[in-house]
Design an enzyme around this catalytic site. Structure first.
Site, mmCIF file in Angstrom:
data_model
loop_
_atom_site.group_PDB
_atom_site.id
_atom_site.type_symbol
_atom_site.label_atom_id
_atom_site.label_comp_id
_atom_site.label_asym_id
_atom_site.label_seq_id
_atom_site.Cartn_x
_atom_site.Cartn_y
_atom_site.Cartn_z
ATOM 1 N N SER A 12 0.844 -1.094 -0.351
ATOM 2 C CA SER A 12 0.306 -0.240 -0.577
ATOM 3 C C SER A 12 0.744 1.187 -0.055
ATOM 4 O O SER A 12 0.215 2.368 -0.886
ATOM 5 C CB SER A 12 -0.771 0.073 1.253
ATOM 6 O OG SER A 12 -0.466 0.116 2.170
ATOM 7 N N MET A 89 10.526 -6.512 4.630
ATOM 8 C CA MET A 89 11.019 -7.748 5.664
ATOM 9 C C MET A 89 11.448 -8.426 5.584
ATOM 10 O O MET A 89 11.650 -9.209 6.529
ATOM 11 C CB MET A 89 9.533 -8.453 5.735
ATOM 12 C CG MET A 89 7.567 -7.411 5.999
ATOM 13 S SD MET A 89 7.527 -6.674 6.848
ATOM 14 C CE MET A 89 8.023 -6.843 8.530
ATOM 15 N N ARG A 90 12.334 -7.921 5.483
ATOM 16 C CA ARG A 90 14.389 -8.287 5.459
ATOM 17 C C ARG A 90 15.927 -7.567 5.610
ATOM 18 O O ARG A 90 15.266 -6.253 4.983
ATOM 19 C CB ARG A 90 14.110 -9.155 4.301
ATOM 20 C CG ARG A 90 15.515 -10.526 3.983
ATOM 21 C CD ARG A 90 15.488 -11.229 2.556
ATOM 22 N NE ARG A 90 14.132 -11.651 2.632
ATOM 23 C CZ ARG A 90 14.042 -12.784 2.835
ATOM 24 N NH1 ARG A 90 15.127 -13.047 3.371
ATOM 25 N NH2 ARG A 90 12.867 -13.754 2.600
ATOM 26 N N HIS A 108 8.754 3.394 9.041
ATOM 27 C CA HIS A 108 8.685 2.351 10.058
ATOM 28 C C HIS A 108 7.357 2.905 10.517
ATOM 29 O O HIS A 108 7.138 4.407 11.029
ATOM 30 C CB HIS A 108 9.773 2.171 10.757
ATOM 31 C CG HIS A 108 10.285 1.254 11.748
ATOM 32 N ND1 HIS A 108 9.881 -0.033 11.762
ATOM 33 C CD2 HIS A 108 9.473 2.010 12.953
ATOM 34 C CE1 HIS A 108 9.229 -0.172 13.353
ATOM 35 N NE2 HIS A 108 9.439 0.702 14.102
ATOM 36 N N THR A 171 -3.516 5.371 7.004
ATOM 37 C CA THR A 171 -3.278 6.834 6.228
ATOM 38 C C THR A 171 -1.925 7.960 6.512
ATOM 39 O O THR A 171 -2.147 8.206 5.380
ATOM 40 C CB THR A 171 -4.328 7.131 7.367
ATOM 41 O OG1 THR A 171 -4.568 8.225 8.496
ATOM 42 C CG2 THR A 171 -6.123 5.604 6.786
HETATM 43 C C1 GRF Z 1 3.053 -0.451 6.581
HETATM 44 O O1 GRF Z 1 2.929 -0.725 8.283
HETATM 45 C C2 GRF Z 1 5.017 -0.478 7.202
HETATM 46 O O2 GRF Z 1 5.073 0.910 7.885
HETATM 47 C C3 GRF Z 1 5.353 -1.172 6.971
HETATM 48 O O3 GRF Z 1 4.938 -2.215 6.642
HETATM 49 C C4 GRF Z 1 3.673 -2.023 6.391
HETATM 50 C C5 GRF Z 1 2.143 -2.550 5.887
HETATM 51 O O4 GRF Z 1 3.305 -1.728 4.281
HETATM 52 N N1 GRF Z 1 6.462 -1.005 6.771
HETATM 53 P P1 GRF Z 1 3.006 -1.986 3.239
HETATM 54 O O5 GRF Z 1 1.094 -1.647 2.957
HETATM 55 O O6 GRF Z 1 3.046 -2.932 2.179
HETATM 56 O O7 GRF Z 1 3.075 -0.913 2.247
#
Ligand code: GRF
Length: 203
Positions: A12, A89-90, A108, A171
């Protein structure tokens, strides 16, 4: 400025960056999306927006180094000016970060330096915080501790769960990340001697 966005999930934040970058006066273009998950929802969202999307699945590679080398080879072809981690996430190796230092941004979902790491929303609620928020920062070798570029806060309200708070924080993430990318792409904020210098801002 050419930007590559790294995702692992729904993307997103990548979508928010892509939509902001579509504005004619935006100083950056999202040229590609890279994911470490073949099934990341953000890959299809990128393609629907006309952005090239590639996945590099960790288990397809013999080692973390080989996995990262494949990604680096793709980056050598794409030649981005800026890398935006968005729900990636890595952890990146020190070598990777040194190669792109000052040109890698991350978002973050907490007001760093509070709550680095995972499960930030539940931890904030458990700590009795009254505000939460997000931080866009330059990526350095430590996790979630690079120089801060921009932050935005939201209230934590009675009855909030990690899910309701996450939705409220998202948001402001979707507003803060494009604003931070604009500042860096325009050269108004840069990383110098381990600090963010220039028009660093908060909402
Ligand atoms: C979000 O809260 C972002 O801050 C964190 O991962 C969550 C999902 O992000 N790093 P997205 O919807 O994949 O951009």
């Amino acid at each position: 400025k050419k930007v590559v966005v790294f995702i692992s999930g729904g993307g997103s934040n990548m979508v928010a960056l892509a939509k902001a970058a579509a504005a004619p006066d935006f100083p950056a273009e999202i040229i590609a999306v890279i994911s470490d998950k073949a099934n990341a929802g953000g890959l299809d969202k990128a393609r629907a927006l006309g952005i090239a999307a590639f996945s590099f699945v960790r288990k397809d590679f013999a080692s973390k180094e080989a996995h990262e080398a494949a990604i680096t080879a793709e980056l050598d072809r794409l030649q981005p000016d800026i890398i935006c981690l968005a729900g990636y996430m890595r952890l990146l190796s020190a070598a990777f970060i040194q190669r792109y230092e000052g040109r890698i941004l991350n978002i973050h979902p907490s007001l760093l330096p509070l709550f680095p790491g995972l499960h930030t929303h539940q931890r904030s609620i458990d700590a009795g915080m009254r505000i939460a928020g997000c931080t866009v920062h330059f990526v350095t070798e430590g996790m979630d501790d690079g120089p801060i570029i921009a932050q935005a806060a939201v209230p934590i309200v009675p009855g909030d769960t990690a899910e309701t708070l996450a939705a409220r924080v998202l948001t402001v993430e979707h507003r803060t990340y494009p604003m931070a990318l604009r500042l860096v792409a325009e050269g108004k904020v840069r990383m110098e001697a381990g600090r963010a210098v220039g028009d660093v801002t908060g909402e």
